[in-house]
Enzyme design. Structure first.
Site, PDB file in Angstrom:
ATOM      1  N   HIS A  66       5.886   4.763  28.001  1.00  0.00           N
ATOM      2  CA  HIS A  66       5.826   4.035  26.732  1.00  0.00           C
ATOM      3  C   HIS A  66       4.385   3.748  26.314  1.00  0.00           C
ATOM      4  O   HIS A  66       3.466   3.777  27.139  1.00  0.00           O
ATOM      5  CB  HIS A  66       6.588   2.706  26.849  1.00  0.00           C
ATOM      6  CG  HIS A  66       8.073   2.859  26.741  1.00  0.00           C
ATOM      7  ND1 HIS A  66       8.849   3.248  27.805  1.00  0.00           N
ATOM      8  CD2 HIS A  66       8.918   2.700  25.687  1.00  0.00           C
ATOM      9  CE1 HIS A  66      10.115   3.312  27.419  1.00  0.00           C
ATOM     10  NE2 HIS A  66      10.186   2.998  26.132  1.00  0.00           N
ATOM     11  N   LYS A 103       3.763  -2.328  25.061  1.00  0.00           N
ATOM     12  CA  LYS A 103       5.110  -2.765  25.469  1.00  0.00           C
ATOM     13  C   LYS A 103       5.016  -3.957  26.414  1.00  0.00           C
ATOM     14  O   LYS A 103       4.239  -3.935  27.374  1.00  0.00           O
ATOM     15  CB  LYS A 103       5.845  -1.594  26.124  1.00  0.00           C
ATOM     16  CG  LYS A 103       7.272  -1.918  26.495  1.00  0.00           C
ATOM     17  CD  LYS A 103       8.096  -0.682  26.755  1.00  0.00           C
ATOM     18  CE  LYS A 103       9.496  -1.024  27.216  1.00  0.00           C
ATOM     19  NZ  LYS A 103      10.228  -1.904  26.297  1.00  0.00           N
TER      20      LYS A 103
HETATM   21  N1  LIG Z   1      16.850  -0.885  21.433  1.00  0.00           N
HETATM   22  C1  LIG Z   1      15.945  -0.026  20.937  1.00  0.00           C
HETATM   23  O1  LIG Z   1      16.297   1.086  20.457  1.00  0.00           O
HETATM   24  C2  LIG Z   1      14.513  -0.412  20.917  1.00  0.00           C
HETATM   25  C3  LIG Z   1      14.143  -1.626  21.452  1.00  0.00           C
HETATM   26  N2  LIG Z   1      12.854  -2.034  21.378  1.00  0.00           N
HETATM   27  C4  LIG Z   1      12.595  -3.395  21.852  1.00  0.00           C
HETATM   28  O2  LIG Z   1      12.426  -4.234  20.713  1.00  0.00           O
HETATM   29  C5  LIG Z   1      11.559  -5.319  21.041  1.00  0.00           C
HETATM   30  C6  LIG Z   1      10.423  -5.389  20.016  1.00  0.00           C
HETATM   31  O3  LIG Z   1       9.597  -4.248  20.153  1.00  0.00           O
HETATM   32  P1  LIG Z   1       8.372  -4.005  19.166  1.00  0.00           P
HETATM   33  O4  LIG Z   1       8.836  -3.981  17.752  1.00  0.00           O
HETATM   34  O5  LIG Z   1       7.623  -2.846  19.708  1.00  0.00           O
HETATM   35  O6  LIG Z   1       7.519  -5.336  19.423  1.00  0.00           O
HETATM   36  P2  LIG Z   1       6.451  -6.034  18.450  1.00  0.00           P
HETATM   37  O7  LIG Z   1       5.650  -6.956  19.324  1.00  0.00           O
HETATM   38  O8  LIG Z   1       5.759  -5.038  17.602  1.00  0.00           O
HETATM   39  O9  LIG Z   1       7.365  -6.919  17.478  1.00  0.00           O
HETATM   40  C7  LIG Z   1       8.017  -8.077  17.840  1.00  0.00           C
HETATM   41  C8  LIG Z   1       7.990  -8.995  16.642  1.00  0.00           C
HETATM   42  O10 LIG Z   1       8.843 -10.104  16.880  1.00  0.00           O
HETATM   43  C9  LIG Z   1       8.176 -11.263  16.433  1.00  0.00           C
HETATM   44  N3  LIG Z   1       8.780 -12.432  17.076  1.00  0.00           N
HETATM   45  C10 LIG Z   1       8.501 -12.967  18.289  1.00  0.00           C
HETATM   46  N4  LIG Z   1       9.282 -14.051  18.492  1.00  0.00           N
HETATM   47  C11 LIG Z   1      10.070 -14.182  17.394  1.00  0.00           C
HETATM   48  C12 LIG Z   1      11.074 -15.112  17.007  1.00  0.00           C
HETATM   49  N5  LIG Z   1      11.419 -16.133  17.790  1.00  0.00           N
HETATM   50  N6  LIG Z   1      11.687 -14.943  15.785  1.00  0.00           N
HETATM   51  C13 LIG Z   1      11.332 -13.936  14.972  1.00  0.00           C
HETATM   52  N7  LIG Z   1      10.371 -13.034  15.286  1.00  0.00           N
HETATM   53  C14 LIG Z   1       9.750 -13.157  16.478  1.00  0.00           C
HETATM   54  C15 LIG Z   1       6.728 -11.014  16.798  1.00  0.00           C
HETATM   55  O11 LIG Z   1       5.868 -11.866  16.062  1.00  0.00           O
HETATM   56  P3  LIG Z   1       4.405 -12.213  16.709  1.00  0.00           P
HETATM   57  O12 LIG Z   1       3.711 -10.916  16.845  1.00  0.00           O
HETATM   58  O13 LIG Z   1       3.829 -13.119  15.674  1.00  0.00           O
HETATM   59  O14 LIG Z   1       4.690 -12.883  18.023  1.00  0.00           O
HETATM   60  C16 LIG Z   1       6.588  -9.560  16.374  1.00  0.00           C
HETATM   61  O15 LIG Z   1       6.312  -9.432  14.988  1.00  0.00           O
HETATM   62  C17 LIG Z   1      11.115  -5.073  22.489  1.00  0.00           C
HETATM   63  O16 LIG Z   1      11.945  -5.808  23.363  1.00  0.00           O
HETATM   64  C18 LIG Z   1      11.340  -3.573  22.659  1.00  0.00           C
HETATM   65  O17 LIG Z   1      11.520  -3.209  23.994  1.00  0.00           O
HETATM   66  C19 LIG Z   1      11.880  -1.262  20.817  1.00  0.00           C
HETATM   67  C20 LIG Z   1      12.172  -0.038  20.313  1.00  0.00           C
HETATM   68  C21 LIG Z   1      13.519   0.481  20.318  1.00  0.00           C
HETATM   69  O1  LIG Z   2       9.370  -1.227  23.619  1.00  0.00           O
HETATM   70  C1  LIG Z   2       9.700  -0.097  23.169  1.00  0.00           C
HETATM   71  O2  LIG Z   2       8.955   0.583  22.471  1.00  0.00           O
HETATM   72  C2  LIG Z   2      11.043   0.407  23.497  1.00  0.00           C
HETATM   73  N1  LIG Z   2      11.869  -0.381  24.091  1.00  0.00           N
HETATM   74  C3  LIG Z   2      13.189  -0.071  24.477  1.00  0.00           C
HETATM   75  C4  LIG Z   2      13.323  -0.070  25.983  1.00  0.00           C
HETATM   76  O3  LIG Z   2      12.685  -0.899  26.640  1.00  0.00           O
HETATM   77  O4  LIG Z   2      14.091   0.740  26.507  1.00  0.00           O
HETATM   78  C5  LIG Z   2      13.718   1.179  23.820  1.00  0.00           C
HETATM   79  C6  LIG Z   2      12.705   2.276  23.679  1.00  0.00           C
HETATM   80  O5  LIG Z   2      12.470   2.802  24.935  1.00  0.00           O
HETATM   81  C7  LIG Z   2      11.428   1.761  23.031  1.00  0.00           C
END
Ligand SMILES: NC(=O)C1=CN([C@@H]2O[C@H](COP(=O)(O)OP(=O)(O)OC[C@H]3O[C@@H](n4cnc5c(N)ncnc54)[C@H](OP(=O)(O)O)[C@@H]3O)[C@@H](O)[C@H]2O)C=CC1
Ligand SMILES: O=C(O)C1=N[C@H](C(=O)O)C[C@H](O)C1
Length: 247
Positions: free
Chosen positions: A133, A137
């Site tokens: 990744h 992350k």
């Molecule tokens: N299931 C799937 O297919 C996928 C899952 N993921 C998962 O999604 C999650 C987010 O990933 P990613 O987008 O890369 O992370 P980012 O850090 O880019 O985004 C997370 C966002 O959530 C905000 N946030 C934190 N706490 C809160 C809250 N209490 N309420 C609302 N917003 C909040 C953060 O704000 P701030 O920066 O101000 O703290 C930030 O803008 C991870 O757990 C990742 O593993 C990612 C890709 C695919």
């Molecule tokens: O943090 C990410 O980027 C992603 N998170 C998810 C995971 O932890 O499996 C899904 C995907 O791999 C991207």
């Protein structure tokens, strides 16, 4: 004309949240009514469904808030342990009709890769996972790798396959990866990567490698949009997009 599905996006300015906002805005059957980040007031503004891509430390509070307010939820945030899933089931028990879909990965290819790994598992005593990744992350191993490992371990248990031994007795701590159930998972973090997983199986004289690559976060969007549509018709907790796709 049918009403648009009203969607609230949590983590809306994050890498995934911003992509979800664009995808929902581009879909003809839904609209964004709330786009909320960490510092914003949690006003769902009439949302029927929230989509949560925030942080493992934030997701349970968000889910509790949505369920208390009779709002369905699609959750991609990682860190959803068995204990957390049990807690969500308990909250939902008091809310018949309400649905929550939690999926460690919304990319079709990743879901297929997990299913293929589950199918292969009963034929191989030896399996290891490498997940790769981007270096921003927050968690390791990835939720996808954890889910894949659980699927492999379960399939091997059901088939009566005992995990294969190896001869390593001396190792630098961490060199053989983390054990999830009985499957070793190795985590790589590098700028330039998005989300990648390799599942490796080995037997005498052969190996099988199943690999999936998300080269862009748009890869997760068809699964997320499907989840938003489906969760309205699926009361209770659904874990894994494979169950929505009937794979
Ligand atoms: N299931 C799937 O297919 C996928 C899952 N993921 C998962 O999604 C999650 C987010 O990933 P990613 O987008 O890369 O992370 P980012 O850090 O880019 O985004 C997370 C966002 O959530 C905000 N946030 C934190 N706490 C809160 C809250 N209490 N309420 C609302 N917003 C909040 C953060 O704000 P701030 O920066 O101000 O703290 C930030 O803008 C991870 O757990 C990742 O593993 C990612 C890709 C695919
Ligand atoms: O943090 C990410 O980027 C992603 N998170 C998810 C995971 O932890 O499996 C899904 C995907 O791999 C991207």
């Amino acid at each position: 004309m049918t009403d648009l599905i009203r969607v609230g996006v949590l983590g809306a300015r994050g890498r995934m949240g911003a992509t979800v906002v664009k995808a929902v805005e581009g879909a003809s059957d839904m609209e964004v009514v709330a786009a909320i980040d960490a510092d914003d007031a949690r006003s769902l503004n009439g949302a029927q469904v929230i989509v949560d891509f925030t942080h493992p430390d934030a997701v349970m509070d968000n889910l509790r808030f949505a369920i208390d307010n009779d709002v369905h939820a699609v959750v991609g945030t990682t860190g959803m342990s068995e204990e957390r899933l049990a807690q969500v089931r308990e909250w939902l028990a008091a809310k018949p009709g309400l649905g929550v879909l939690i999926a460690p990965n919304f990319a079709l290819g990743a879901v297929l890769a997990m299913r293929f790994a589950q199918q292969a598992a009963r034929f191989y005593a030896s399996a290891e996972i490498i997940e790769l990744h981007h270096n921003r992350k927050a968690d390791a191993p990835s939720g996808t790798a954890g889910h894949t490992a659980q699927m492999i371990a379960q399939a091997r248990k059901e088939a009566g396959v005992t995990p294969g031994p190896d001869a390593t007795t001396a190792e630098l701590a961490g060199a053989r990866g983390a054990l999830v159930e009985d499957v070793r998972v190795h985590s790589v973090r590098l700028p330039g990567l998005i989300a990648h997983e390799e599942i490796l199986f080995g037997a005498e004289g052969e190996t099988l490698t199943i690999r999936h690559d998300s080269m862009d976060r748009t890869s997760f969007m068809p699964g997320v949009l499907l989840g938003v549509r489906e969760v309205l018709q699926r009361p209770g907790l659904t874990v894994g997009l494979e169950n929505v796709l009937s794979l």
